[in-house]
Each structure stands twice: as C-alpha cells, then as structure tokens.
Motif scaffolding. Structure first.
Motif, PDB file in Angstrom:
ATOM      1  N   LEU A 115       9.205   6.737  -2.752  1.00 24.41           N
ATOM      2  CA  LEU A 115       7.907   6.118  -3.007  1.00 24.41           C
ATOM      3  C   LEU A 115       6.884   6.691  -2.036  1.00 24.41           C
ATOM      4  O   LEU A 115       7.205   6.956  -0.879  1.00 24.41           O
ATOM      5  N   SER A 116       5.659   6.841  -2.473  1.00 27.02           N
ATOM      6  CA  SER A 116       4.649   7.487  -1.643  1.00 27.02           C
ATOM      7  C   SER A 116       4.184   6.605  -0.489  1.00 27.02           C
ATOM      8  O   SER A 116       3.697   7.114   0.520  1.00 27.02           O
ATOM      9  N   SER A 129       6.833   0.408   0.946  1.00 26.16           N
ATOM     10  CA  SER A 129       7.014  -0.753   0.083  1.00 26.16           C
ATOM     11  C   SER A 129       7.171  -2.044   0.877  1.00 26.16           C
ATOM     12  O   SER A 129       6.714  -3.113   0.446  1.00 26.16           O
ATOM     13  N   ASP A 148       3.623  -3.177   1.781  1.00 21.98           N
ATOM     14  CA  ASP A 148       2.850  -3.451   0.582  1.00 21.98           C
ATOM     15  C   ASP A 148       3.314  -4.760  -0.056  1.00 21.98           C
ATOM     16  O   ASP A 148       2.497  -5.589  -0.478  1.00 21.98           O
ATOM     17  N   TRP A 170       5.864  -7.277  -8.442  1.00 21.46           N
ATOM     18  CA  TRP A 170       5.276  -6.209  -7.611  1.00 21.46           C
ATOM     19  C   TRP A 170       5.583  -4.850  -8.207  1.00 21.46           C
ATOM     20  O   TRP A 170       4.692  -4.007  -8.370  1.00 21.46           O
ATOM     21  N   ARG A 224       2.915  -2.104  -9.541  1.00 24.37           N
ATOM     22  CA  ARG A 224       2.716  -0.900  -8.734  1.00 24.37           C
ATOM     23  C   ARG A 224       3.237   0.357  -9.412  1.00 24.37           C
ATOM     24  O   ARG A 224       2.654   1.438  -9.270  1.00 24.37           O
ATOM     25  N   SER A 225       4.340   0.256 -10.131  1.00 29.06           N
ATOM     26  CA  SER A 225       4.983   1.451 -10.680  1.00 29.06           C
ATOM     27  C   SER A 225       4.175   2.114 -11.777  1.00 29.06           C
ATOM     28  O   SER A 225       4.449   3.263 -12.151  1.00 29.06           O
ATOM     29  N   VAL A 242       0.962   2.661 -11.432  1.00 30.17           N
ATOM     30  CA  VAL A 242      -0.167   3.311 -10.764  1.00 30.17           C
ATOM     31  C   VAL A 242       0.195   4.774 -10.452  1.00 30.17           C
ATOM     32  O   VAL A 242       1.244   5.036  -9.860  1.00 30.17           O
ATOM     33  N   PHE A 251       2.639   6.447  -7.392  1.00 29.78           N
ATOM     34  CA  PHE A 251       3.600   5.480  -6.852  1.00 29.78           C
ATOM     35  C   PHE A 251       4.836   6.202  -6.304  1.00 29.78           C
ATOM     36  O   PHE A 251       5.334   5.878  -5.228  1.00 29.78           O
ATOM     37  N   TYR A 252       5.322   7.177  -7.052  1.00 31.85           N
ATOM     38  CA  TYR A 252       6.487   7.963  -6.625  1.00 31.85           C
ATOM     39  C   TYR A 252       6.042   9.266  -5.955  1.00 31.85           C
ATOM     40  O   TYR A 252       4.982   9.795  -6.253  1.00 31.85           O
TER      41      TYR A 252
END
Length: 231
Positions: free
Chosen positions: A22-23, A26, A29, A90, A94-95, A97, A100-101
C-alpha cells in the motif's frame, strides 16, 4: 479471512503491507478513519494524540516495536466486531482511490499468484485492516500483530509479539514449517524499511521497494522496485 492454501504452492511470496504493497500507512489512516468517524471530534483528538505520542517516541530513538505497542493501547475499550466492520468499510472506500496500491508490488504479487505461488502478507498492522487487503489481492495467509481481546473488547495489549523486525522473521519461519516441501531459499520477500530486513534475509529472493538506504545496504544486489509511479 485468509489462512490456508488449497493448492500446493511451489514457493511463497512474503510482502510487507504499509508503504510496500500500500502506498500509505494503513495503521494511521485507519486510526483517523475509525476514531473520527465513530467518536467525532473527541475521537479525532484521540487519534491525533496517539500519532504525536508515537512520533515523539520514534524521534527519541524508540524502535518500531515500541511504537506498535503504543498504537494498540489507543484501541483500549473498542469492540472487536465493530472495529472489524469499520476495517471492511475503510478498505471498501480507500481501495477505489487511485494510488492506494504501490503499482510495482501489486503487479509482482499478481505475477506470483498467476505462477501458483502462495501470497503471504506480513505486517505490524492488525486483522481489521490487513484481512480486507489480503482478500483484495488474493493473499493466502496473513501474519500480523494481534491485539489482545477479552469478552469481545480490545484490552490495549498485544497477543504475542508485534509482527515487526525480528517478530517478522519468527512469523515467517513458523509458517514455512507448515510447508515441508518449500525452502525459504526459493521464496520471495518484499519490504520497504530496515525493520523488514529480518524477514527479507530469510528468503532467497529479497526485493527492496523504494529507497531506504539502510535496507538496501543490508541486501546488496537485491532487486529494487519503485515505491510509486507506473510499473
């Protein structure tokens, strides 16, 4: 929740999660997402205080293991089922966007899966966050920090040890014991921070994600993937 591999993999690919797969981070966040969303302004202040406390400890030279324990203290009194449900929400938000990865790591794990390798996520984060990510990428196992729970409520402690640093090494070794036909020398590992070094030195094919100089120095000749941008 991912826990076993139905097929017999020829090898395993171990991947850290935050800033490797993930960038972002987590852990933090989700801390903000949950406490502000569930408890409003008081929750947002609680999350901010937790962030400042951990940042202060790290700045003073404390290890990530220490910061990890402080993080879980912030969850004292929260119900596990509620936290788990918020974790799924969550991830659902988020995934979707862009960014995200980490593209290169996501692509590498997809290649491993297509080749028949088992995918293992290894993280200091906890199941409420990591389990949805594991489902999203088709991981077979999750090795992560487990918060202590009593009567369905988080106690603020940790069950066992944080899955960070040497904790990652031990978790990887325990898992591979379940696969007598797999040698760690054939396995892959992905990490972005020097705290991933114990895990990455266990495998025959370590991969550095990003540009941590200490991690790269500990793995001379290792493959390097970019932490951001196109594959």
């Amino acid at each position: 929740m991912p826990d076993a591999i139905a097929r017999a993999p020829r090898r395993l690919a171990f991947s850290d999660v935050d800033e490797t797969l993930l960038s972002g981070k987590s852990l933090f966040d989700f801390l903000d997402f949950y406490f502000a969303g569930r408890h409003g302004a008081d929750g947002a202040r609680h999350a901010a205080r937790t962030r400042r406390r951990i940042a202060g400890l790290v700045a003073a030279g404390s290890s990530r293991e220490v910061g990890n324990r402080v993080y879980y203290e912030a969850w004292t009194g929260e119900r596990l089922d509620v936290v788990t449900a918020w974790g799924a929400e969550w991830f659902a938000r988020r995934s979707t966007v862009p960014g995200f990865y980490v593209p290169a790591t996501r692509a590498a794990l997809r290649e491993h899966r297509n080749a028949g390798d088992g995918i293992v996520l290894v993280s200091g984060s906890f199941p409420a966050v990591v389990d949805p990510v594991a489902v999203g990428v088709g991981a077979d196992h999750v090795l992560c920090t487990r918060p202590a729970v009593r009567d369905g409520v988080l106690t603020g402690g940790i069950a066992g040890e944080p899955c960070i640093g040497e904790g990652k090494r031990r978790a990887v070794r325990r898992l591979v014991e379940r696969y007598p036909d797999i040698s760690l020398s054939d396995c892959y590992g992905y990490g972005d921070h020097r705290s991933d070094l114990p895990m990455l030195t266990e495998v025959g094919h370590p991969v550095v994600v990003g540009d941590d100089p200490e991690l790269a120095a500990g793995l001379p000749g290792a493959r390097v993937l970019p932490a951001a941008g196109p594959v």
